[in-house]
Design a protein around this motif. Structure first.
Motif, PDB file in Angstrom:
ATOM      1  N   GLN A   2      -8.846  45.436 -46.976  1.00 43.85           N
ATOM      2  CA  GLN A   2     -10.109  45.566 -46.396  1.00 43.85           C
ATOM      3  C   GLN A   2     -10.012  47.209 -47.257  1.00 43.85           C
ATOM      4  O   GLN A   2      -9.761  48.068 -47.540  1.00 43.85           O
ATOM      5  N   LYS A   3     -11.481  47.658 -47.301  1.00 46.66           N
ATOM      6  CA  LYS A   3     -11.916  48.696 -47.873  1.00 46.66           C
ATOM      7  C   LYS A   3     -13.334  49.205 -47.140  1.00 46.66           C
ATOM      8  O   LYS A   3     -14.422  48.748 -46.573  1.00 46.66           O
ATOM      9  N   VAL A   4     -13.444  50.536 -47.120  1.00 48.19           N
ATOM     10  CA  VAL A   4     -15.154  51.045 -47.101  1.00 48.19           C
ATOM     11  C   VAL A   4     -15.100  51.741 -47.669  1.00 48.19           C
ATOM     12  O   VAL A   4     -15.211  52.742 -48.455  1.00 48.19           O
ATOM     13  N   THR A   5     -16.471  51.345 -48.470  1.00 51.85           N
ATOM     14  CA  THR A   5     -17.457  51.962 -49.508  1.00 51.85           C
ATOM     15  C   THR A   5     -18.333  52.864 -49.051  1.00 51.85           C
ATOM     16  O   THR A   5     -19.208  52.076 -48.092  1.00 51.85           O
ATOM     17  N   GLY A  95     -18.933  52.687 -30.178  1.00 50.07           N
ATOM     18  CA  GLY A  95     -19.719  51.588 -29.202  1.00 50.07           C
ATOM     19  C   GLY A  95     -20.223  50.383 -30.142  1.00 50.07           C
ATOM     20  O   GLY A  95     -19.998  49.606 -30.268  1.00 50.07           O
ATOM     21  N   ALA A  96     -21.700  51.212 -30.596  1.00 50.08           N
ATOM     22  CA  ALA A  96     -22.358  50.946 -31.304  1.00 50.08           C
ATOM     23  C   ALA A  96     -21.475  50.328 -32.697  1.00 50.08           C
ATOM     24  O   ALA A  96     -22.154  48.951 -32.944  1.00 50.08           O
ATOM     25  N   TYR A  97     -20.883  50.804 -33.548  1.00 49.72           N
ATOM     26  CA  TYR A  97     -19.944  51.474 -34.991  1.00 49.72           C
ATOM     27  C   TYR A  97     -18.887  49.403 -33.289  1.00 49.72           C
ATOM     28  O   TYR A  97     -19.361  48.142 -34.726  1.00 49.72           O
ATOM     29  N   LYS A  98     -18.564  49.405 -33.239  1.00 47.34           N
ATOM     30  CA  LYS A  98     -16.996  48.373 -32.699  1.00 47.34           C
ATOM     31  C   LYS A  98     -18.153  47.193 -32.765  1.00 47.34           C
ATOM     32  O   LYS A  98     -16.996  45.923 -33.032  1.00 47.34           O
ATOM     33  N   LYS A  99     -19.614  46.776 -32.095  1.00 48.94           N
ATOM     34  CA  LYS A  99     -19.952  45.826 -30.902  1.00 48.94           C
ATOM     35  C   LYS A  99     -20.729  45.418 -32.861  1.00 48.94           C
ATOM     36  O   LYS A  99     -20.850  43.530 -32.584  1.00 48.94           O
ATOM     37  N   ALA A 100     -21.138  46.327 -33.234  1.00 50.81           N
ATOM     38  CA  ALA A 100     -21.755  45.686 -34.621  1.00 50.81           C
ATOM     39  C   ALA A 100     -20.236  45.277 -35.877  1.00 50.81           C
ATOM     40  O   ALA A 100     -20.988  43.603 -36.715  1.00 50.81           O
ATOM     41  N   LEU A 101     -19.120  45.763 -35.979  1.00 41.96           N
ATOM     42  CA  LEU A 101     -18.562  45.514 -36.382  1.00 41.96           C
ATOM     43  C   LEU A 101     -17.962  44.096 -36.362  1.00 41.96           C
ATOM     44  O   LEU A 101     -17.780  42.848 -36.245  1.00 41.96           O
ATOM     45  N   VAL A 132     -16.636  59.452 -36.638  1.00 40.19           N
ATOM     46  CA  VAL A 132     -17.036  58.491 -35.562  1.00 40.19           C
ATOM     47  C   VAL A 132     -17.107  57.380 -36.626  1.00 40.19           C
ATOM     48  O   VAL A 132     -16.740  56.382 -36.053  1.00 40.19           O
ATOM     49  N   ALA A 133     -17.754  57.347 -37.532  1.00 43.34           N
ATOM     50  CA  ALA A 133     -18.328  55.883 -38.073  1.00 43.34           C
ATOM     51  C   ALA A 133     -16.753  55.464 -38.958  1.00 43.34           C
ATOM     52  O   ALA A 133     -15.991  54.932 -38.566  1.00 43.34           O
ATOM     53  N   LYS A 134     -15.940  56.896 -39.324  1.00 42.07           N
ATOM     54  CA  LYS A 134     -14.395  56.768 -39.993  1.00 42.07           C
ATOM     55  C   LYS A 134     -13.823  56.010 -38.810  1.00 42.07           C
ATOM     56  O   LYS A 134     -13.031  55.052 -39.135  1.00 42.07           O
ATOM     57  N   LYS A 135     -13.468  56.554 -37.337  1.00 44.20           N
ATOM     58  CA  LYS A 135     -13.415  56.322 -36.727  1.00 44.20           C
ATOM     59  C   LYS A 135     -12.487  54.510 -36.005  1.00 44.20           C
ATOM     60  O   LYS A 135     -12.378  54.125 -35.867  1.00 44.20           O
ATOM     61  N   ALA A 136     -14.234  54.072 -35.593  1.00 46.95           N
ATOM     62  CA  ALA A 136     -14.697  52.865 -34.822  1.00 46.95           C
ATOM     63  C   ALA A 136     -14.064  51.871 -36.489  1.00 46.95           C
ATOM     64  O   ALA A 136     -13.853  51.216 -35.958  1.00 46.95           O
ATOM     65  N   CYS A 137     -14.403  52.139 -37.588  1.00 42.78           N
ATOM     66  CA  CYS A 137     -13.514  51.244 -38.635  1.00 42.78           C
ATOM     67  C   CYS A 137     -12.495  51.549 -38.774  1.00 42.78           C
ATOM     68  O   CYS A 137     -11.840  50.216 -38.911  1.00 42.78           O
ATOM     69  N   GLU A 138     -11.827  52.818 -38.872  1.00 44.40           N
ATOM     70  CA  GLU A 138     -10.865  52.490 -38.867  1.00 44.40           C
ATOM     71  C   GLU A 138      -9.886  51.392 -37.874  1.00 44.40           C
ATOM     72  O   GLU A 138      -8.968  50.826 -37.523  1.00 44.40           O
ATOM     73  N   ASP A 139     -10.504  51.768 -36.673  1.00 41.43           N
ATOM     74  CA  ASP A 139      -9.599  50.745 -35.231  1.00 41.43           C
ATOM     75  C   ASP A 139     -10.122  49.736 -35.739  1.00 41.43           C
ATOM     76  O   ASP A 139      -9.310  48.950 -34.960  1.00 41.43           O
ATOM     77  N   PHE A 140     -11.306  49.537 -36.261  1.00 46.36           N
ATOM     78  CA  PHE A 140     -11.410  47.601 -36.186  1.00 46.36           C
ATOM     79  C   PHE A 140     -10.838  46.777 -36.790  1.00 46.36           C
ATOM     80  O   PHE A 140      -9.989  45.943 -36.817  1.00 46.36           O
ATOM     81  N   LEU A 141     -10.773  47.365 -38.151  1.00 48.09           N
ATOM     82  CA  LEU A 141     -10.075  47.636 -39.706  1.00 48.09           C
ATOM     83  C   LEU A 141      -8.030  46.954 -38.945  1.00 48.09           C
ATOM     84  O   LEU A 141      -7.575  46.249 -39.163  1.00 48.09           O
ATOM     85  N   GLN A 142      -7.691  48.307 -38.544  1.00 45.26           N
ATOM     86  CA  GLN A 142      -6.040  48.142 -37.660  1.00 45.26           C
ATOM     87  C   GLN A 142      -5.738  46.564 -36.355  1.00 45.26           C
ATOM     88  O   GLN A 142      -4.974  46.196 -36.462  1.00 45.26           O
ATOM     89  N   GLU A 143      -7.501  46.668 -35.683  1.00 46.96           N
ATOM     90  CA  GLU A 143      -7.373  45.842 -34.923  1.00 46.96           C
ATOM     91  C   GLU A 143      -7.344  44.414 -35.495  1.00 46.96           C
ATOM     92  O   GLU A 143      -7.222  43.404 -34.803  1.00 46.96           O
TER      93      GLU A 143
END
Length: 173
Positions: A2-5, A95-101, A132-143
């Motif tokens: 998993q990664k972010v580019t 919330g917008a980032y997390k829902k999209a993911l 915020v984008a970073k935090k949402a991605c990190e949380d999503f990937l950890q979950e």
């Protein structure tokens, strides 16, 4: 893995399963990234699909087919209009980032491309928007450790690109 580019380029030209539209709550064609996505996908077809959905609350997201894009889907994520940061903007953007993911995962996407949501005409300060984008991605990937979802951010400006790369470099995703 998993990664972010983060890339400099036109989000409508990326070869990903889902392209995220920085949408408004009425799901109407707009300017900026939203307008570019509508033009590339096919304005009439995409607007008809959005009209069938109706509205999407700020801080959430909905999904449509991608029509003429190389992607399978367009995920319409509604970020907040920035009002000084004291009106729940951070929670709504997250919330917008997390829902999209989540929608990408539910629709079996292997890749997703985001713009920097709310950082254009909605006025969200860019550095805070990246955080915020970073935090949402990190949380999503950890979950969702078993999820195979490649996350890309597409920006058009060198300063925004460098800012995002600096912020994401602080943590290995």
């Amino acid at each position: 893995m998993q990664k972010v580019t983060i890339v400099k380029g036109d989000i409508t030209r990326l070869k990903v399963d889902a392209v995220v539209n920085a949408a408004n709550s009425r799901l109407q064609a707009g300017g900026g990234v939203c307008g570019a996505i509508f033009r590339a996908a096919g304005y009439g077809e995409l607007q008809d699909a959005c009209d069938k959905i109706g509205v999407c609350p700020t801080g959430s997201a909905v999904i449509t087919e991608a029509f003429h894009l190389d992607a399978k889907y367009i995920i319409h994520a509604v970020g907040p209009i920035y009002q000084g940061g004291k009106h729940g903007e951070k929670v709504a953007l997250y919330g917008a980032y997390k829902k999209a993911l989540q929608l990408a995962l539910e629709n079996h996407c292997a890749s997703i491309a985001f713009p920097l949501i709310s950082a254009g005409i909605y006025g969200y300060p860019k550095e805070e928007a990246w955080e915020v984008a970073k935090k949402a991605c990190e949380d999503f990937l950890q979950e969702n450790v078993m999820a195979e979802l490649a996350i890309t951010f597409a920006v058009l400006d060198d300063d925004i690109l460098n800012m995002g790369m600096r912020i994401f470099r602080n943590e290995s995703l």
